[in-house]
Design a protein around this motif. Structure first.
Motif, PDB file in Angstrom:
ATOM      1  N   TYR A 112      11.849  35.372  70.689  1.00  7.42           N
ATOM      2  CA  TYR A 112      12.315  34.710  69.465  1.00  7.42           C
ATOM      3  C   TYR A 112      13.471  33.759  69.770  1.00  7.42           C
ATOM      4  O   TYR A 112      13.507  32.618  69.300  1.00  7.42           O
ATOM      5  CB  TYR A 112      12.795  35.741  68.444  1.00  7.42           C
ATOM      6  CG  TYR A 112      11.707  36.499  67.730  1.00  7.42           C
ATOM      7  CD1 TYR A 112      10.455  35.944  67.525  1.00  7.42           C
ATOM      8  CD2 TYR A 112      11.948  37.780  67.228  1.00  7.42           C
ATOM      9  CE1 TYR A 112       9.452  36.637  66.867  1.00  7.42           C
ATOM     10  CE2 TYR A 112      10.963  38.486  66.556  1.00  7.42           C
ATOM     11  CZ  TYR A 112       9.716  37.910  66.382  1.00  7.42           C
ATOM     12  OH  TYR A 112       8.734  38.604  65.716  1.00  7.42           O
ATOM     13  N   TYR A 113      14.434  34.255  70.563  1.00  4.66           N
ATOM     14  CA  TYR A 113      15.631  33.472  70.871  1.00  4.66           C
ATOM     15  C   TYR A 113      15.270  32.181  71.590  1.00  4.66           C
ATOM     16  O   TYR A 113      15.751  31.097  71.217  1.00  4.66           O
ATOM     17  CB  TYR A 113      16.580  34.311  71.726  1.00  4.66           C
ATOM     18  CG  TYR A 113      17.763  33.537  72.266  1.00  4.66           C
ATOM     19  CD1 TYR A 113      18.887  33.305  71.488  1.00  4.66           C
ATOM     20  CD2 TYR A 113      17.742  33.013  73.571  1.00  4.66           C
ATOM     21  CE1 TYR A 113      19.961  32.584  71.969  1.00  4.66           C
ATOM     22  CE2 TYR A 113      18.823  32.296  74.064  1.00  4.66           C
ATOM     23  CZ  TYR A 113      19.927  32.091  73.268  1.00  4.66           C
ATOM     24  OH  TYR A 113      20.986  31.367  73.749  1.00  4.66           O
ATOM     25  N   ASN A 114      14.443  32.281  72.624  1.00 11.09           N
ATOM     26  CA  ASN A 114      14.078  31.084  73.385  1.00 11.09           C
ATOM     27  C   ASN A 114      13.269  30.110  72.548  1.00 11.09           C
ATOM     28  O   ASN A 114      13.425  28.885  72.686  1.00 11.09           O
ATOM     29  CB  ASN A 114      13.310  31.483  74.645  1.00 11.09           C
ATOM     30  CG  ASN A 114      14.220  31.947  75.766  1.00 11.09           C
ATOM     31  OD1 ASN A 114      14.847  31.152  76.447  1.00 11.09           O
ATOM     32  ND2 ASN A 114      14.303  33.258  75.958  1.00 11.09           N
ATOM     33  N   SER A 115      12.419  30.620  71.668  1.00 13.67           N
ATOM     34  CA  SER A 115      11.642  29.745  70.777  1.00 13.67           C
ATOM     35  C   SER A 115      12.567  28.986  69.833  1.00 13.67           C
ATOM     36  O   SER A 115      12.438  27.760  69.672  1.00 13.67           O
ATOM     37  CB  SER A 115      10.643  30.575  69.966  1.00 13.67           C
ATOM     38  OG  SER A 115       9.725  31.243  70.798  1.00 13.67           O
ATOM     39  N   ALA A 116      13.510  29.712  69.210  1.00  8.71           N
ATOM     40  CA  ALA A 116      14.429  29.074  68.265  1.00  8.71           C
ATOM     41  C   ALA A 116      15.368  28.101  68.973  1.00  8.71           C
ATOM     42  O   ALA A 116      15.652  27.007  68.469  1.00  8.71           O
ATOM     43  CB  ALA A 116      15.235  30.147  67.527  1.00  8.71           C
ATOM     44  N   TYR A 117      15.838  28.498  70.162  1.00  4.08           N
ATOM     45  CA  TYR A 117      16.760  27.654  70.914  1.00  4.08           C
ATOM     46  C   TYR A 117      16.076  26.355  71.326  1.00  4.08           C
ATOM     47  O   TYR A 117      16.657  25.266  71.209  1.00  4.08           O
ATOM     48  CB  TYR A 117      17.244  28.424  72.145  1.00  4.08           C
ATOM     49  CG  TYR A 117      18.525  27.924  72.738  1.00  4.08           C
ATOM     50  CD1 TYR A 117      19.691  27.862  71.975  1.00  4.08           C
ATOM     51  CD2 TYR A 117      18.590  27.521  74.075  1.00  4.08           C
ATOM     52  CE1 TYR A 117      20.880  27.408  72.523  1.00  4.08           C
ATOM     53  CE2 TYR A 117      19.774  27.075  74.631  1.00  4.08           C
ATOM     54  CZ  TYR A 117      20.926  27.014  73.853  1.00  4.08           C
ATOM     55  OH  TYR A 117      22.092  26.560  74.398  1.00  4.08           O
ATOM     56  N   ALA A 118      14.835  26.467  71.802  1.00  4.43           N
ATOM     57  CA  ALA A 118      14.092  25.272  72.206  1.00  4.43           C
ATOM     58  C   ALA A 118      13.849  24.362  71.006  1.00  4.43           C
ATOM     59  O   ALA A 118      14.035  23.138  71.096  1.00  4.43           O
ATOM     60  CB  ALA A 118      12.763  25.667  72.839  1.00  4.43           C
ATOM     61  N   ALA A 119      13.459  24.958  69.871  1.00  3.74           N
ATOM     62  CA  ALA A 119      13.198  24.162  68.668  1.00  3.74           C
ATOM     63  C   ALA A 119      14.462  23.451  68.204  1.00  3.74           C
ATOM     64  O   ALA A 119      14.428  22.272  67.832  1.00  3.74           O
ATOM     65  CB  ALA A 119      12.657  25.070  67.559  1.00  3.74           C
ATOM     66  N   GLY A 120      15.599  24.161  68.232  1.00 10.68           N
ATOM     67  CA  GLY A 120      16.858  23.554  67.813  1.00 10.68           C
ATOM     68  C   GLY A 120      17.272  22.399  68.705  1.00 10.68           C
ATOM     69  O   GLY A 120      17.736  21.353  68.226  1.00 10.68           O
ATOM     70  N   MET A 121      17.108  22.567  70.014  1.00 10.74           N
ATOM     71  CA  MET A 121      17.492  21.494  70.937  1.00 10.74           C
ATOM     72  C   MET A 121      16.568  20.292  70.813  1.00 10.74           C
ATOM     73  O   MET A 121      17.018  19.140  70.896  1.00 10.74           O
ATOM     74  CB  MET A 121      17.525  22.029  72.370  1.00 10.74           C
ATOM     75  CG  MET A 121      18.699  22.951  72.639  1.00 10.74           C
ATOM     76  SD  MET A 121      18.935  23.326  74.393  1.00 10.74           S
ATOM     77  CE  MET A 121      17.504  24.371  74.696  1.00 10.74           C
ATOM     78  N   ILE A 122      15.272  20.545  70.635  1.00  7.78           N
ATOM     79  CA  ILE A 122      14.338  19.423  70.454  1.00  7.78           C
ATOM     80  C   ILE A 122      14.675  18.653  69.183  1.00  7.78           C
ATOM     81  O   ILE A 122      14.649  17.415  69.157  1.00  7.78           O
ATOM     82  CB  ILE A 122      12.886  19.944  70.411  1.00  7.78           C
ATOM     83  CG1 ILE A 122      12.474  20.467  71.797  1.00  7.78           C
ATOM     84  CG2 ILE A 122      11.931  18.842  69.963  1.00  7.78           C
ATOM     85  CD1 ILE A 122      11.140  21.167  71.815  1.00  7.78           C
ATOM     86  N   LEU A 123      15.026  19.392  68.122  1.00 10.85           N
ATOM     87  CA  LEU A 123      15.426  18.738  66.866  1.00 10.85           C
ATOM     88  C   LEU A 123      16.680  17.892  67.086  1.00 10.85           C
ATOM     89  O   LEU A 123      16.778  16.770  66.581  1.00 10.85           O
ATOM     90  CB  LEU A 123      15.672  19.787  65.787  1.00 10.85           C
ATOM     91  CG  LEU A 123      16.157  19.253  64.431  1.00 10.85           C
ATOM     92  CD1 LEU A 123      15.116  18.312  63.825  1.00 10.85           C
ATOM     93  CD2 LEU A 123      16.467  20.402  63.485  1.00 10.85           C
ATOM     94  N   SER A 124      17.636  18.421  67.860  1.00 12.99           N
ATOM     95  CA  SER A 124      18.879  17.673  68.101  1.00 12.99           C
ATOM     96  C   SER A 124      18.600  16.371  68.850  1.00 12.99           C
ATOM     97  O   SER A 124      19.252  15.356  68.601  1.00 12.99           O
ATOM     98  CB  SER A 124      19.876  18.541  68.889  1.00 12.99           C
ATOM     99  OG  SER A 124      19.539  18.615  70.272  1.00 12.99           O
ATOM    100  N   ILE A 125      17.624  16.393  69.746  1.00 15.44           N
ATOM    101  CA  ILE A 125      17.243  15.182  70.469  1.00 15.44           C
ATOM    102  C   ILE A 125      16.561  14.197  69.518  1.00 15.44           C
ATOM    103  O   ILE A 125      16.832  12.989  69.540  1.00 15.44           O
ATOM    104  CB  ILE A 125      16.306  15.516  71.641  1.00 15.44           C
ATOM    105  CG1 ILE A 125      17.047  16.364  72.685  1.00 15.44           C
ATOM    106  CG2 ILE A 125      15.761  14.243  72.291  1.00 15.44           C
ATOM    107  CD1 ILE A 125      16.131  16.961  73.742  1.00 15.44           C
ATOM    108  N   ALA A 126      15.695  14.720  68.661  1.00 20.33           N
ATOM    109  CA  ALA A 126      14.938  13.863  67.740  1.00 20.33           C
ATOM    110  C   ALA A 126      15.852  13.116  66.774  1.00 20.33           C
ATOM    111  O   ALA A 126      15.583  11.956  66.432  1.00 20.33           O
ATOM    112  CB  ALA A 126      13.929  14.706  66.963  1.00 20.33           C
ATOM    113  N   VAL A 127      16.937  13.772  66.337  1.00 24.20           N
ATOM    114  CA  VAL A 127      17.849  13.130  65.386  1.00 24.20           C
ATOM    115  C   VAL A 127      19.015  12.429  66.099  1.00 24.20           C
ATOM    116  O   VAL A 127      19.963  11.997  65.454  1.00 24.20           O
ATOM    117  CB  VAL A 127      18.379  14.150  64.362  1.00 24.20           C
ATOM    118  CG1 VAL A 127      17.243  14.741  63.552  1.00 24.20           C
ATOM    119  CG2 VAL A 127      19.199  15.261  65.036  1.00 24.20           C
ATOM    120  N   ARG A 128      18.931  12.342  67.437  1.00 20.13           N
ATOM    121  CA  ARG A 128      19.922  11.651  68.253  1.00 20.13           C
ATOM    122  C   ARG A 128      21.310  12.301  68.189  1.00 20.13           C
ATOM    123  O   ARG A 128      22.340  11.634  68.236  1.00 20.13           O
ATOM    124  CB  ARG A 128      19.998  10.161  67.885  1.00 20.13           C
ATOM    125  CG  ARG A 128      18.708   9.417  68.190  1.00 20.13           C
ATOM    126  CD  ARG A 128      18.841   7.925  67.891  1.00 20.13           C
ATOM    127  NE  ARG A 128      19.908   7.274  68.662  1.00 20.13           N
ATOM    128  CZ  ARG A 128      19.823   6.949  69.941  1.00 20.13           C
ATOM    129  NH1 ARG A 128      18.713   7.190  70.618  1.00 20.13           N
ATOM    130  NH2 ARG A 128      20.844   6.362  70.559  1.00 20.13           N
TER     131      ARG A 128
END
Length: 221
Positions: A112-128
């Motif tokens: 769960y942690y790695n899934s959420a962490y990856a999703a959060g970081m990808i979102l941070s990249i997407a929104v610059r």
């Protein structure tokens, strides 16, 4: 003191953005000891399960090993950050496993942690607003100044992707093992994809950083 002087960001000890990020990443990973403290509870749990297949005993040994490491840190009066994180992790794992009676569930929080962490970081990249950018902000004294430089934002995005990849790989490898209830394989995978994979990611980040010479003051503008 002039108004300009009073509002200026504090000076940084680093000449380049790359040097600042390297220093912050090294601190965040906790060095060899921090990595070892994170792995010991999993090794204790997996080794006990492999030998006895006794869930309660395995969890007691996993939590107990983390507590021993915590006591050692307290006696030495050194930082307990990394061993405390390890203790919290094995505690949550124990809760999941005891609640269901399924030893494989001890590894579910990590998935769960790695899934959420990856999703959060990808979102941070997407929104610059790449996560690594805030490491720069913590050094320059201006949490968001780095966003004014497109080159710094691009660099931080690349570095954040290098943090995303280990998380994604852990989920891709561990989720099928969890669904198959392969407890021993899960333990081995968690250890193998923990510190060794993090070191590989750190090495890749250092390689990227070694190629750049972005002035640190540019990130604080």
């Amino acid at each position: 003191m002039t108004p300009a002087e009073s509002t200026a960001p504090p000076p940084t000890a680093y000449d380049t953005v790359e040097a600042a990020v390297r220093a912050q990443l090294s601190k965040a990973f906790g060095g060899k000891r921090g990595a070892l403290e994170g792995a010991v509870p999993t090794i204790a749990f997996t080794g006990s399960w492999l030998a006895t297949e006794n869930l309660r005993l395995s969890l007691v040994l996993g939590v107990g090993s983390a507590l021993v490491l915590l006591v050692v840190r307290l006696v030495q009066r050194s930082t307990i950050q990394f061993v405390f994180n390890s203790l919290i992790g094995i505690g949550i794992a124990a809760f999941f496993a005891l609640r269901s009676g399924n030893a494989a569930d001890a590894f579910l929080p990590g998935i769960y942690y790695n899934s959420a962490y990856a999703a959060g970081m990808i979102l941070s990249i997407a929104v610059r607003w790449p996560i690594v950018g805030f490491l720069i902000g913590s050094v320059t004294g201006d949490p968001t100044g780095w966003r004014s430089d497109p080159g710094v934002v691009k660099l931080c995005s690349r570095l954040t992707w290098l943090l995303v990849l280990p998380c994604v790989l852990r989920v891709v490898v561990q989720l099928p093992l969890y669904l198959a209830k392969e407890v021993t394989a899960l333990g081995i995978a968690k250890i193998a994809l923990g510190w060794p994979l993090q070191v590989a990611a750190f090495a890749a980040m250092v390689w990227v950083l070694a190629r750049g010479r972005t002035p640190a003051q540019a990130a604080a503008k």
